[in-house]
Design an enzyme around this catalytic site. Sequence first.
Site, mmCIF file in Angstrom:
data_model
loop_
_atom_site.group_PDB
_atom_site.id
_atom_site.type_symbol
_atom_site.label_atom_id
_atom_site.label_comp_id
_atom_site.label_asym_id
_atom_site.label_seq_id
_atom_site.Cartn_x
_atom_site.Cartn_y
_atom_site.Cartn_z
ATOM 1 N N GLU A 273 -2.578 2.103 -2.288
ATOM 2 C CA GLU A 273 -2.108 3.336 -1.640
ATOM 3 C C GLU A 273 -3.059 4.470 -1.951
ATOM 4 O OE1 GLU A 273 1.768 4.882 -2.512
ATOM 5 O OE2 GLU A 273 2.754 2.928 -2.316
ATOM 6 N N GLU A 327 7.928 9.128 7.167
ATOM 7 C CA GLU A 327 9.209 8.478 6.852
ATOM 8 C C GLU A 327 10.252 9.560 6.612
ATOM 9 O OE1 GLU A 327 8.703 4.714 4.315
ATOM 10 O OE2 GLU A 327 6.839 5.823 3.937
ATOM 11 N N LYS A 330 12.798 9.626 3.374
ATOM 12 C CA LYS A 330 12.356 9.568 1.978
ATOM 13 C C LYS A 330 12.856 10.790 1.211
ATOM 14 C CE LYS A 330 8.663 7.765 0.434
ATOM 15 N NZ LYS A 330 7.288 7.442 0.022
ATOM 16 N N GLU A 336 6.537 14.215 0.880
ATOM 17 C CA GLU A 336 6.838 12.785 0.840
ATOM 18 C C GLU A 336 7.152 12.232 2.223
ATOM 19 O OE1 GLU A 336 6.959 10.329 -1.575
ATOM 20 O OE2 GLU A 336 5.816 11.746 -2.783
#
Length: 466
Positions: A273, A327, A330, A336
């Site tokens: 990542e 997303e 999250k 995030e």
Amino acid sequence: MDAITPLRPSIFLCFYLLLLATTLTLRFAESQSFIGVNYGQVADNLPPPDATAKLLKSTTIGKIRLYGADPAIINALANSGISIVVGAANGDIPNLASDPNAAAQWVNANVLPYYPASNITLITVGNEVLTSGDQGLTSQLVPAIRNVQNALNSASLGGKIKVSTVHSMAVLTQSDPPSTGSFNPALQDTLKQLLSFQRDNKSPLTINPYPFFAYQSDPRPETLAFCLFQPNSGRVDSGNGKLYTNMFDAQVDAVHSALSAMGYQDIEIVVAETGWPARGDNNEVGPSVDNAKAYNGNLINHLRSLVGTPLMPGKSVDTYIFALYDEDLKPGPGSERAFGLYKTDLSVSYDVGLAKSSQQIPPSSPKTPAPTTAAGWCVPKAGASDAQLQANLDYACSSEGIDCGPIQPGGTCFEPNTVASHAAFAMNLYYQTYGKNPWNCDFSQSATLTSQNPSYNACVYPGGSI
């Protein structure tokens, strides 16, 4: 009958060079094995798996990492050639560790129905387990990995599919300068077992370096340039004298140093990542579309250059960019939920040059600068280091509207194949494209203007008097 006149060697050579250039261009336009993306699914608005698969096949992304083993997306990627990482969750580890049959059942359910049509290449058992603070889970990690490996071996997939686990950078207690990189002594026993397993099975150590977080802890302008691969003065490693011009290389090399300190320098490093958010909360430092585009675009260009890192030169570390989509479910700060390269309507969040069409079709000709009294060409200053010039090269070639095709293999300016020559062409092209302003030929004071045309042979540098 007249004899057939043989082709001259020079024609053969020209044909060969043309074929080589075409082949390299096509290969460059296809999926690139060292560029991957994370497909997080903590969202309620994701497109269907077949639409995601179609999107991925339209890009040069060669790898995708799943956090689980979603059968729909694995099936959708069948026969695509894209390699797939599937994951066993942290909650699966106790069962996998205690019961070899549970590991066999996991492989039977999540790998065998899809392989080899779906190109599963790596299984990650757990995510950031060693820094989770759960000692019970930590002690069960290596047994779980061994059982999964044994299940693969029993299915005749040993060596074809690797098994690893993913670490955060917090497994290191020392990382600056990179040559002093070392693992947390409290994790040494588990790491020795894990690394011994990985050496025996030729599986990679997977790590999550985030220059974004490094910038948040040191939000100075020079740190931002260092984190975004933008021109900067660099940082000299006091331990070995090597110059670092970006944080990504520094973090990866710190992991390499930590491996070397334990005698496992031969283990491959994979970046599981890394990324940069395009948005965040008002109190967050660093999130923006410009920064996300700069980091991810320059990272991709850096990987494509195959220059490597100061401690591991000449090859690119396999790197999975976080993430494919935003997303929206999250938890945590706003950043995030804003790492996506693509929107859930399949359009780009910002263009970092991943579309195959953008690689197959040369970028449009440089924009004609507005009339100005400027004259000349932008070239490196005498004495500029290769590390600085490489940073300039990466930055210029990743900028919008810059076509660095002439310095790619087969291009008219590829020879001489040196950093200095390629950087000179790219820096001048950046200067000419972006308005011929003095600040467009600065590159952290490593460039200068000249009235001497640097063109040579068939390599033509745009510029001159207007």
